[in-house]
Design an enzyme around this catalytic site. Structure first.
Site, PDB file in Angstrom:
ATOM      1  N   GLU A   1       2.917  -2.198  -2.290  1.00 28.43           N
ATOM      2  CA  GLU A   1       2.711  -1.494  -3.549  1.00 28.43           C
ATOM      3  C   GLU A   1       1.398  -0.710  -3.543  1.00 28.43           C
ATOM      4  O   GLU A   1       0.380  -1.189  -3.059  1.00 28.43           O
ATOM      5  CB  GLU A   1       2.716  -2.479  -4.714  1.00 28.43           C
ATOM      6  CG  GLU A   1       4.036  -3.212  -4.907  1.00 28.43           C
ATOM      7  CD  GLU A   1       5.177  -2.297  -5.329  1.00 28.43           C
ATOM      8  OE1 GLU A   1       4.897  -1.167  -5.807  1.00 28.43           O
ATOM      9  OE2 GLU A   1       6.340  -2.702  -5.182  1.00 28.43           O
TER      10      GLU A   1
ATOM     11  N   CYS B   1       5.087  -9.712 -10.780  1.00 31.83           N
ATOM     12  CA  CYS B   1       4.516  -9.171  -9.544  1.00 31.83           C
ATOM     13  C   CYS B   1       3.366  -8.214  -9.868  1.00 31.83           C
ATOM     14  O   CYS B   1       2.273  -8.314  -9.318  1.00 31.83           O
ATOM     15  CB  CYS B   1       5.596  -8.465  -8.726  1.00 31.83           C
ATOM     16  SG  CYS B   1       6.866  -9.585  -8.108  1.00 31.83           S
TER      17      CYS B   1
ATOM     18  N   HIS C   1       6.273  -6.182  -1.854  1.00 35.09           N
ATOM     19  CA  HIS C   1       7.598  -6.584  -2.300  1.00 35.09           C
ATOM     20  C   HIS C   1       8.552  -6.652  -1.109  1.00 35.09           C
ATOM     21  O   HIS C   1       8.419  -5.884  -0.162  1.00 35.09           O
ATOM     22  CB  HIS C   1       8.156  -5.573  -3.310  1.00 35.09           C
ATOM     23  CG  HIS C   1       7.917  -5.944  -4.735  1.00 35.09           C
ATOM     24  ND1 HIS C   1       7.253  -5.137  -5.620  1.00 35.09           N
ATOM     25  CD2 HIS C   1       8.274  -7.053  -5.433  1.00 35.09           C
ATOM     26  CE1 HIS C   1       7.210  -5.718  -6.815  1.00 35.09           C
ATOM     27  NE2 HIS C   1       7.822  -6.887  -6.723  1.00 35.09           N
TER      28      HIS C   1
END
Length: 204
Positions: free
Chosen positions: A80, A143, A167
């Site tokens: 991310e 998350c 992820h």
């Protein structure tokens, strides 16, 4: 030896298995590159997961932090790029709480960028044959919450250490139990994460 805090999550929603938990537990205590891996499993709970991450950073004083999360439906490993200061969405946590868009940290920055070498991670995974790409949205569920809290804590302490979130797709075992989901073997998921962790050391 340097220490790397690696976190996974417990099972949540309609996912009876969380492959991030399996990977974190498997890598706990191992040496990968220049890091000793110290793994912990976080609750899927808006009230406690961020505090748990902050406490782990305080207690362990890690030299790097990587949080793992399941993205059921994605077919690639996706580091991310940014966490946003928002708890939102329509899905409840494991305590039944559904956030309404409140900030994660009052008066915190709108977004905080990952300090992991995410492009090098993607390049190294692709070179090894694993589908990977940078994601520009960690969502607004747990998350993103944990990623933001970890980065905010590091930033508040004026620390300059690699910190961020990755992820991953479902494992085959989860996909079989859940239904129609893109999935990888658990061993491939773990090997891809090991590549990411080695990349952090090579980049430092």
């Amino acid at each position: 030896m340097k220490r790397l805090l690696l976190t996974g999550f417990e099972p949540f929603l309609n996912f009876p298995i969380n492959p991030t938990k399996t990977i974190a537990e498997a890598l706990d205590g191992q040496q990968i590159g220049e890091y000793e891996i110290i793994s912990r499993i976080l609750p899927v709970n808006f009230a406690t997961s961020g505090e748990a991450m902050t406490q782990l950073i305080s207690d362990l004083e890690p030299d790097a932090i990587v949080a793992l999360g399941l993205a059921g439906g994605r077919h690639k490993i996706t580091p991310e790029r940014i966490a946003i200061n928002c708890n939102g969405g329509v899905e409840e946590d494991n305590q039944g709480y559904i956030p309404d868009g409140e900030p994660i940290v009052e008066d915190g920055p709108d977004g905080i960028f990952s300090t992991l070498p995410i492009q090098k991670m993607v390049d190294q995974m692709k070179e090894a044959g694993y589908p990977a790409e940078i994601s520009n949205s960690a969502g607004t569920y747990l998350c993103n919450h944990v990623m933001y809290r970890a980065l905010y804590t590091i930033k508040s302490q004026a620390e300059q250490i690699p910190c961020g979130f990755i992820h991953m797709p479902a494992s085959h075992k989860l996909a079989i139990q859940h239904g129609k989901l893109p999935s990888w073997s658990q061993s491939d998921l773990q090997q891809a994460i090991e590549i990411c962790l080695k990349t952090i050391g090579a980049n430092s």
